[in-house]
Design an enzyme around this catalytic site. Structure first.
Site: not given
Ligand code: NAD
Ligand code: DAU
Length: 349
Positions: A131-133, A156, A160
């Site tokens: 992730t970019d975080e 988180y 990562k």
């Molecule tokens: P998600 O939470 O939707 O899915 C995570 C999956 O991993 C689920 O299916 C869960 O059951 C599985 N899992 C969790 N713990 C586990 C374990 N111990 N063993 C096996 N499986 C397990 O997550 P996502 O949003 O699809 O993110 C996927 C990946 O991409 C993550 O590594 C996250 O850090 C990264 N990522 C997410 C975003 C985003 O915006 N969602 C952006 C950049 C990177």
């Molecule tokens: O940047 C990549 C990341 O983006 C991934 O690595 C994470 O897995 C993914 O969850 C996401 O993280 P964020 O914290 O940016 O996403 P989220 O959707 O939780 O929140 C987006 C923005 O909205 C953030 O600034 C917090 C805000 N927010 C979020 C929620 C859930 C609100 O204002 N209200 C809310 O209820």
């Protein structure tokens, strides 16, 4: 030809990635290993569950013996590591769960891959999806590049960042053939409604408050999830071993502007009057340590591998809203039970 282990393939990004690889590469064998936590959902994969080149295994990436048996059985040539605890708010409540899965789980997977591949690393790829975080938080200007120093600020992102360090350590120490990508915020179908966009879509449908943290001025760089999966495909096949690639949408929105865009589009789609859904916007207490701004410079990926996002945001968000409106059962299934308890504990009943 590859036999690929995808971890976390039942989650949001993992399910899109699994679908892409299963359908685009029928000659590959794809094994999806997922613990099916609250975020994992096999309903995300019903369209490909019977594909001849696809197998699902329920298991946890912290289980070294199970992983080792799986590597012995399938002789994997590639790993696409998506499994993680992924929600920042949950990491604030329960940081150790993030250390267990994201740090220990990734280290365990690396250890098993190294042990099974050590005699012949040729053609193998261990791809870590990150992730970019990990780069921390930007001010009003500038972008994260692959050279930006790590500065994680939530449990988180710290977990990562730690997992990224372990992946690079296994490359430098054991020559494990790794690749890493760091992506910005994804959106699209099958996104769990604890995250901002699906949570707001769900609440607009149900006329519930739209909780905006702080002043809603935090900025995120949104990318359609299928574009992320395409980028991973390109990097997996053409990216250089040992390299990191940033993936981003060049699509920055403040949270409040984004939620207003959602309201506007949903007013039209639901036949509501102008400004009606906007009345649901409710400012709530800010997230602890809330990062101000993320923005990715994805020029390395564009210049070296030719990847660019395919969708404009307004189009992607319209497709996403339509998907949620047409998949009521999926939404009501995932928002019942344990999710209701989580939601009430965070936002009140
Ligand atoms: P998600 O939470 O939707 O899915 C995570 C999956 O991993 C689920 O299916 C869960 O059951 C599985 N899992 C969790 N713990 C586990 C374990 N111990 N063993 C096996 N499986 C397990 O997550 P996502 O949003 O699809 O993110 C996927 C990946 O991409 C993550 O590594 C996250 O850090 C990264 N990522 C997410 C975003 C985003 O915006 N969602 C952006 C950049 C990177
Ligand atoms: O940047 C990549 C990341 O983006 C991934 O690595 C994470 O897995 C993914 O969850 C996401 O993280 P964020 O914290 O940016 O996403 P989220 O959707 O939780 O929140 C987006 C923005 O909205 C953030 O600034 C917090 C805000 N927010 C979020 C929620 C859930 C609100 O204002 N209200 C809310 O209820």
């Amino acid at each position: 030809m590859h036999t690929i282990l995808i971890t976390g393939g039942a989650g949001f990004i993992g399910s899109h990635l699994t679908r892409l690889f299963v359908t685009k590469y029928p000659a590959y064998k794809i094994v999806n290993l997922d613990a099916l936590t609250y975020a994992g959902n096999l309903e995300n994969l019903t369209d490909i569950e019977n594909a001849a080149n696809y197998t699902f295994v329920k298991g946890n990436i912290t289980d070294l013996d199970m992983l080792s048996a799986l590597f012995s059985e399938h002789k994997f040539t590639g790993v696409l590591h998506c499994a993680a605890e992924s929600h920042v708010d949950r990491s604030i409540t329960d940081p150790l769960a993030f250390v267990t899965t994201n740090v220990m789980g990734t280290a365990t997977l690396l250890q098993v891959a190294k042990d099974h591949w050590k005699d012949n690393m040729d053609g193998k790829v261990f791809y870590h999806i990150s992730t970019d975080e990990v780069y921390g938080s930007l001010g009003d200007t500038g972008f994260f590049t692959e050279e930006t120093a790590y500065d994680p600020r939530s449990p988180y992102s710290a977990s990562k960042a730690s997992s990224d360090h372990f992946v690079r350590a296994f490359y430098h120490t054991y020559k494990l053939p790794i690749k890493i990508s760091n992506c910005s915020n994804n959106y699209g179908p099958y996104h769990f409604p604890e995250k901002l966009i699906p949570l707001c879509i769900h609440n607009i449908i149900n006329n519930k408050p739209l909780p905006i943290y702080g002043k809603g001025e935090n900025v995120r760089d949104w990318l359609f999830v299928e574009d992320h999966a395409r980028a991973i495909d390109v990097i997996f096949h053409k990216g250089k071993i040992g390299e990191t690639y940033n993936i981003g949408g060049h699509n920055e929105w403040t949270n409040i502007a984004l939620v207003k865009e959602l309201c506007k589009q949903m007013n039209e789609k639901l036949g509501r009057g102008i400004g009606e859904s906007e009345k649901l916007i409710t400012y709530v207490i800010d997230r602890a340590g809330h990062d101000l701004r993320y923005a990715i410079d994805a020029s390395k990926l564009k210049n070296e591998l030719g990847w660019v996002p395919s969708l404009q945001f307004e189009e992607g968000i319209s497709k996403t809203i339509d998907w949620y409106l047409n998949n009521n059962k999926w939404l009501s299934d995932v928002t019942s039970g344990a999710y209701k308890e989580y939601y009430n504990s965070l936002y009140g009943g």
